[in-house]
Design a protein around this motif. Structure first.
Motif, PDB file in Angstrom:
ATOM      1  N   ARG A 199      45.235  57.229  20.632  1.00 33.06           N
ATOM      2  CA  ARG A 199      46.106  57.746  21.819  1.00 33.06           C
ATOM      3  C   ARG A 199      47.271  56.843  22.155  1.00 33.06           C
ATOM      4  O   ARG A 199      47.962  57.051  23.078  1.00 33.06           O
ATOM      5  N   ASP A 200      46.924  55.622  21.837  1.00 26.83           N
ATOM      6  CA  ASP A 200      48.083  54.661  22.395  1.00 26.83           C
ATOM      7  C   ASP A 200      48.303  53.368  21.183  1.00 26.83           C
ATOM      8  O   ASP A 200      47.630  53.396  20.144  1.00 26.83           O
ATOM      9  N   ARG A 201      49.142  52.673  21.395  1.00 24.03           N
ATOM     10  CA  ARG A 201      49.722  51.824  20.384  1.00 24.03           C
ATOM     11  C   ARG A 201      48.615  50.776  20.041  1.00 24.03           C
ATOM     12  O   ARG A 201      48.407  50.379  18.860  1.00 24.03           O
ATOM     13  N   ALA A 202      47.992  50.251  21.102  1.00 23.35           N
ATOM     14  CA  ALA A 202      46.901  49.400  20.719  1.00 23.35           C
ATOM     15  C   ALA A 202      45.722  50.066  19.972  1.00 23.35           C
ATOM     16  O   ALA A 202      45.370  49.178  18.872  1.00 23.35           O
ATOM     17  N   THR A 203      45.228  51.271  20.004  1.00 24.92           N
ATOM     18  CA  THR A 203      44.381  51.575  19.232  1.00 24.92           C
ATOM     19  C   THR A 203      45.015  51.822  17.949  1.00 24.92           C
ATOM     20  O   THR A 203      44.313  51.537  16.836  1.00 24.92           O
ATOM     21  N   ALA A 204      46.154  52.424  17.677  1.00 20.49           N
ATOM     22  CA  ALA A 204      46.722  52.584  16.581  1.00 20.49           C
ATOM     23  C   ALA A 204      46.945  51.459  15.728  1.00 20.49           C
ATOM     24  O   ALA A 204      46.740  51.323  14.622  1.00 20.49           O
ATOM     25  N   GLN A 205      47.136  50.161  16.327  1.00 17.38           N
ATOM     26  CA  GLN A 205      47.452  49.031  15.733  1.00 17.38           C
ATOM     27  C   GLN A 205      46.118  48.452  15.143  1.00 17.38           C
ATOM     28  O   GLN A 205      46.142  48.049  13.842  1.00 17.38           O
ATOM     29  N   LEU A 206      45.040  48.548  15.632  1.00 16.98           N
ATOM     30  CA  LEU A 206      43.613  48.144  15.411  1.00 16.98           C
ATOM     31  C   LEU A 206      43.238  49.157  14.047  1.00 16.98           C
ATOM     32  O   LEU A 206      42.721  48.394  13.410  1.00 16.98           O
ATOM     33  N   ALA A 207      43.666  50.139  14.143  1.00 13.80           N
ATOM     34  CA  ALA A 207      43.054  51.231  13.247  1.00 13.80           C
ATOM     35  C   ALA A 207      43.870  51.028  11.695  1.00 13.80           C
ATOM     36  O   ALA A 207      43.153  50.829  10.761  1.00 13.80           O
ATOM     37  N   VAL A 208      45.012  50.511  12.177  1.00 11.38           N
ATOM     38  CA  VAL A 208      45.778  50.224  10.823  1.00 11.38           C
ATOM     39  C   VAL A 208      45.475  49.059  10.154  1.00 11.38           C
ATOM     40  O   VAL A 208      45.280  48.723   9.010  1.00 11.38           O
ATOM     41  N   GLU A 209      45.096  47.919  11.123  1.00  9.33           N
ATOM     42  CA  GLU A 209      44.739  46.694  10.639  1.00  9.33           C
ATOM     43  C   GLU A 209      43.390  46.860   9.992  1.00  9.33           C
ATOM     44  O   GLU A 209      43.177  45.939   8.925  1.00  9.33           O
ATOM     45  N   ALA A 210      42.609  47.656  10.627  1.00  8.83           N
ATOM     46  CA  ALA A 210      41.129  47.859   9.918  1.00  8.83           C
ATOM     47  C   ALA A 210      41.223  48.338   8.709  1.00  8.83           C
ATOM     48  O   ALA A 210      40.471  48.133   7.586  1.00  8.83           O
ATOM     49  N   ALA A 211      42.254  49.454   8.274  1.00 11.79           N
ATOM     50  CA  ALA A 211      42.412  50.175   7.125  1.00 11.79           C
ATOM     51  C   ALA A 211      42.963  49.205   5.990  1.00 11.79           C
ATOM     52  O   ALA A 211      42.802  49.318   4.843  1.00 11.79           O
ATOM     53  N   LEU A 212      43.863  48.195   6.487  1.00 13.04           N
ATOM     54  CA  LEU A 212      44.501  47.259   5.541  1.00 13.04           C
ATOM     55  C   LEU A 212      43.555  45.940   5.187  1.00 13.04           C
ATOM     56  O   LEU A 212      43.959  45.447   4.529  1.00 13.04           O
ATOM     57  N   THR A 213      42.374  46.123   5.876  1.00 12.70           N
ATOM     58  CA  THR A 213      41.387  44.926   5.789  1.00 12.70           C
ATOM     59  C   THR A 213      40.122  45.425   5.017  1.00 12.70           C
ATOM     60  O   THR A 213      39.096  44.774   5.190  1.00 12.70           O
ATOM     61  N   GLY A 214      40.248  46.396   4.268  1.00 13.21           N
ATOM     62  CA  GLY A 214      39.084  46.777   3.500  1.00 13.21           C
ATOM     63  C   GLY A 214      38.070  47.873   4.052  1.00 13.21           C
ATOM     64  O   GLY A 214      36.878  47.922   3.501  1.00 13.21           O
ATOM     65  N   HIS A 215      38.529  48.411   5.174  1.00 12.31           N
ATOM     66  CA  HIS A 215      37.586  49.436   5.732  1.00 12.31           C
ATOM     67  C   HIS A 215      38.365  51.093   5.698  1.00 12.31           C
ATOM     68  O   HIS A 215      39.779  51.117   5.492  1.00 12.31           O
ATOM     69  N   LEU A 216      37.343  51.838   5.476  1.00  9.06           N
ATOM     70  CA  LEU A 216      37.846  53.324   5.500  1.00  9.06           C
ATOM     71  C   LEU A 216      37.968  53.634   6.819  1.00  9.06           C
ATOM     72  O   LEU A 216      36.771  53.596   7.715  1.00  9.06           O
ATOM     73  N   VAL A 217      39.120  54.308   7.453  1.00  9.96           N
ATOM     74  CA  VAL A 217      39.078  54.612   8.830  1.00  9.96           C
ATOM     75  C   VAL A 217      39.330  56.056   8.976  1.00  9.96           C
ATOM     76  O   VAL A 217      40.376  56.445   8.220  1.00  9.96           O
ATOM     77  N   LEU A 218      38.537  56.693   9.676  1.00 14.76           N
ATOM     78  CA  LEU A 218      38.914  58.038   9.814  1.00 14.76           C
ATOM     79  C   LEU A 218      39.125  58.291  11.263  1.00 14.76           C
ATOM     80  O   LEU A 218      38.522  57.608  12.302  1.00 14.76           O
ATOM     81  N   SER A 219      40.201  59.137  11.624  1.00 15.98           N
ATOM     82  CA  SER A 219      40.517  59.284  12.991  1.00 15.98           C
ATOM     83  C   SER A 219      41.386  60.542  13.379  1.00 15.98           C
ATOM     84  O   SER A 219      41.705  61.492  12.414  1.00 15.98           O
ATOM     85  N   THR A 220      41.683  61.153  14.405  1.00 17.73           N
ATOM     86  CA  THR A 220      42.386  62.060  14.665  1.00 17.73           C
ATOM     87  C   THR A 220      43.723  61.778  15.580  1.00 17.73           C
ATOM     88  O   THR A 220      43.718  60.773  16.162  1.00 17.73           O
ATOM     89  N   LEU A 221      44.630  62.618  15.543  1.00 17.37           N
ATOM     90  CA  LEU A 221      45.989  62.392  16.103  1.00 17.37           C
ATOM     91  C   LEU A 221      46.524  63.819  16.437  1.00 17.37           C
ATOM     92  O   LEU A 221      46.547  64.822  15.821  1.00 17.37           O
TER      93      LEU A 221
END
Length: 556
Positions: free
Chosen positions: A386-408
Motif C-alpha cells: 500500500r505504501d513506500r515503506a511496505t514496498a521497500q521492505l518487500a523488494v529488499e526481502a526478495a533481493l535477500t533470498g526470499h520468495l515474496v508474494l503480494s498484491t498491488l
C-alpha cells in the motif's frame, strides 16, 4: 383420487418399488382419506427422494434441490403468504414471463390454478422434496413475520432501539439479522450490502460479481439493524462518524463461517458491507481457477523459484487473495517456512504462519515485516503493498533470498513495474527484484448443466478481435446462458479467472531502469508472448466457459 395418482404409482413401480406394496398403500389412502404421499412415506413404502423423482417423471417436469437453491425474493412475493401456507407451494424464480413454483404434489391442479390467478403469470411447476419445501416455507413465514415485527417496532412512537437489539434471540431485529445472514450464505453471496437511503434501507447481495437487491428495511429500524451487526462484530456502536472494521463468525449447517464487516458513514446514515469468507466452495487449486496452460506454466515458473517477487494485480474483488492462497497451497510443505502478513486474514491455512495486521496496536505491514524477516522465512506473503515503506521492505526481502508474494492495485500487469517506481522504489531495485506479474479479472462461469450452444453471428465473427495466432480462426460456435435449478435460473454458476502473466525479461528490466512508460513495457511483453486479459477472456469464451458479454464487461 386413486386414478388421479395412477401415473405417479406407475412411475414408482417402474423405478423399482414393490408393486403389491404400492397398490396396498393406494387402497389404504383411498379408504382412509389420507394423502397417498403421506401413506407411501410414513409407511416406509418409498423414500421421500424416490417419490419426488417419480412425481417429476410422471408429470414431465424437473426436480429442484431447495437446500442450496438461490430462491428469488421477487418470486416469493408473487404468491400471497396465505396461499403458500394453504397449498404448500412456493415461488422460487421468475424466468421470462413464467413463475417457477416448487411443489411436492405436481398433480394438485387446484393449487397451481390458484397460484396462476393470484400471480397473474403463467406457472411452471417443479418438484421438490416435501421436507425441504416445508423448511423453506417456514423460513419465508418467519421472515414475513419478522419484517412485520420490524415495521411495527420501528414505527411506534418512542421506540427504544436498544430493546430491539438486546431483547435476546427472540427480538425481531435478532431474528431478521440471523435470517439475512443465512440467506446470504445459502445464496453464495460474496458480499452483503446494507445501504441507508432517504426513506428506507436497501439490502443487496453480490452473487458471482453482480449486485442484486433482495430486500428493503423500514427506516425506523435502520439504527437497530446496524447496531445489532456492530455488536456482533465487536465494533464501537457509539462511533458513527468514522469508518470502522470488524469481524464476526456464524454457525450454519454444522460449520463456522467468517464475515468481515466494514462500516462507512454516508449522508443518510451508516452503511455496512459484510464480506462472506466461506471456504466451503473455495477450491484452492490454481488449475481450477481458470488458468490457461500457457499462463499457468509462466506463473508456476516464477513462484517455484527460491527467491524473487511475484505480484498479483487487479481491482478490488478480482480474486487476488484467492490466487495467492492457491499459490501458497502449491508451494507450502513441511520443508519450508511460510509466513504471511494480512489485513485481514481472510482464510486460515494449515501449516502456514499467518499474522493479522492491527493498526491500533502498531502492527502494520511496515512494522511487522522486519520481524518476519528475522523469523527465518523461506516464503513471505504480504496481503497488499500500500505504501513506500511496505514496498521497500518487500523488494529488499526478495533481493535477500526470499520468495515474496503480494498484491498491488494496477489495471494490468505491465503497470506494476511503473507503479512501484512511482511509489519511490529505485528502478534498478524493481528490475532486479520483480520476477513476474499476474493481472486478473473474474468473469461469471456458464452453468455446465444448462448452457446452450449457438452459431456465432456474422457481427460476432467480424467485430470481435479474436486471437488468431498460429492460424487459429474465430470460433463457429459460442455458448449462452439458459437457466436451470442448478444455477438458480441465472445461467451462471461461480466465476472463472481471466489472466495475463508478464515475466520480467532482461528487456523489460532494462525498460524499468529507463523509467519507460507502461505502454512501452506492455508492447514488449506482448511481443515476448504475454497473452492480454482480453485475449485470454476470448479464448475462455471460445472454450465455452463464459460469454462474450462477460468478457467485454470485465476487460478492456
Amino acid at each position: 383420487m386413486y386414478q388421479t395418482y395412477r401415473p405417479l404409482l406407475d412411475a414408482l413401480i417402474q423405478r423399482g418399488a414393490e408393486a403389491h406394496r404400492i397398490e396396498e398403500a393406494a387402497e389404504l389412502a383411498e379408504l382412509s382419506g389420507r394423502s397417498i404421499r403421506d401413506v407411501l412415506i410414513n409407511d416406509s413404502v418409498v423414500s421421500e427422494l424416490e417419490i419426488t423423482a417419480a412425481s417429476a417423471e410422471a408429470s414431465g417436469i424437473e426436480t429442484v434441490d431447495l437446500v442450496d437453491y438461490p430462491v428469488d425474493p421477487a418470486a416469493i412475493a408473487k404468491i400471497p403468504l396465505a396461499l403458500v401456507l394453504r397449498h404448500r407451494v412456493l415461488g422460487i424464480a421468475v424466468v421470462g414471463d413464467e413463475l417457477v413454483v416448487a411443489t411436492s404434489d405436481p398433480d394438485d391442479v387446484v393449487a397451481l390454478d390458484d397460484v396462476r390467478a393470484a400471480s397473474g403469470m403463467p406457472v411452471r411447476p417443479v418438484a421438490a422434496a416435501r421436507s425441504e419445501l416445508r423448511r423453506m416455507i417456514e423460513r419465508v413465514k418467519r421472515s414475513e413475520n419478522t419484517l412485520g415485527d420490524l415495521s411495527v417496532a420501528g414505527t411506534e412512537e418512542g421506540t427504544d432501539v436498544s430493546n430491539l437489539v438486546s431483547a435476546g434471540d427472540d427480538a425481531p431485529i435478532v431474528r431478521y439479522v440471523n435470517s439475512l445472514l443465512e440467506q446470504a450464505i445459502q445464496s453464495r453471496a460474496s458480499d452483503l450490502h446494507l445501504e441507508p437511503m432517504e426513506h428506507e434501507m436497501r439490502v443487496r447481495f453480490r452473487i458471482d460479481g453482480v449486485l442484486h437487491v433482495v430486500d428493503t428495511v423500514p427506516q425506523g429500524v435502520q439504527s437497530a439493524l446496524i447496531s445489532r451487526l456492530k455488536i456482533m462484530s465487536n465494533i464501537d456502536i457509539t462511533e458513527r462518524r468514522m469508518p470502522q472494521n470488524g469481524r464476526l463468525t456464524v454457525r450454519l449447517n454444522q460449520r463456522n463461517i467468517d464475515l468481515r464487516v466494514a462500516s462507512m458513514p454516508t449522508v443518510w446514515g451508516e452503511k455496512l458491507v459484510l464480506r462472506v469468507l466461506d471456504t466451503k466452495g473455495l477450491d484452492l487449486q490454481l488449475r481450477k481457477l481458470g488458468f490457461s496452460d500457457s499462463s499457468y506454466q509462466q506463473f508456476a515458473a516464477s513462484f517455484r523459484k527460491p527467491h524473487g517477487m511475484v505480484l498479483v494485480t487487479g481491482p478490488t474483488g478480482s480474486g487476488k487473495s484467492t490466487t495467492l492462497y492457491a499459490t501458497l497451497g502449491e508451494i507450502s510443505n513441511a520443508q519450508i517456512n511460510v509466513i504471511t502478513v494480512e489485513d485481514p486474514v481472510e482464510y486460515r491455512l494449515a501449516g502456514i504462519n499467518q499474522v493479522q495486521v492491527n493498526a491500533k496496536a502498531g502492527v502494520t505491514f511496515a512494522a511487522v515485516l522486519p520481524a518476519i524477516l528475522r523469523s527465518d522465512p523461506d516464503v513471505v506473503m504480504i496481503g497488499e503493498i500500500r505504501d513506500r515503506a511496505t514496498a521497500q521492505l518487500a523488494v529488499e526481502a526478495a533481493l535477500t533470498g526470499h520468495l515474496v508474494l503480494s498484491t498491488l492495485h494496477t489495471n494490468d500487469a505491465p503497470s506494476a513495474a511503473t507503479r512501484l517506481v512511482e511509489m519511490g522504489i529505485e528502478p534498478f531495485l524493481v528490475g532486479s527484484a520483480l520476477d513476474s506479474v499476474l493481472a486478473q479479472r473474474l468473469a461469471r462461469r456458464l452453468c455446465e448443466w444448462c448452457k446452450e450452444a449457438y452459431a456465432t453471428s456474422d457481427e460476432e465473427q467480424s467485430t470481435t478481435p479474436w486471437p488468431t495466432g498460429g492460424g487459429a480462426a474465430p470460433p463457429e460456435t459460442l455458448w449462452r446462458p439458459q437457466g436451470c435449478r442448478s444455477c438458480g435460473n441465472t445461467g451462471f454458476q461461480g466465476r472463472i479467472a481471466l489472466t495475463e502473466v508478464m515475466t520480467v525479461s532482461e528487456e523489460i528490466e532494462r525498460l524499468t531502469l529507463q523509467r519507460a512508460p507502461a505502454s512501452e513495457i506492455r508492447r514488449v511483453a506482448l511481443s515476448q508472448g504475454m497473452t492480454s486479459l482480453r485475449n485470454d477472456g476470448l479464448a475462455t469464451v471460445a472454450a465455452g466457459h463464459t460469454t462474450l458479454d462477460e468478457v467485454i464487461r470485465v476487460t478492456v
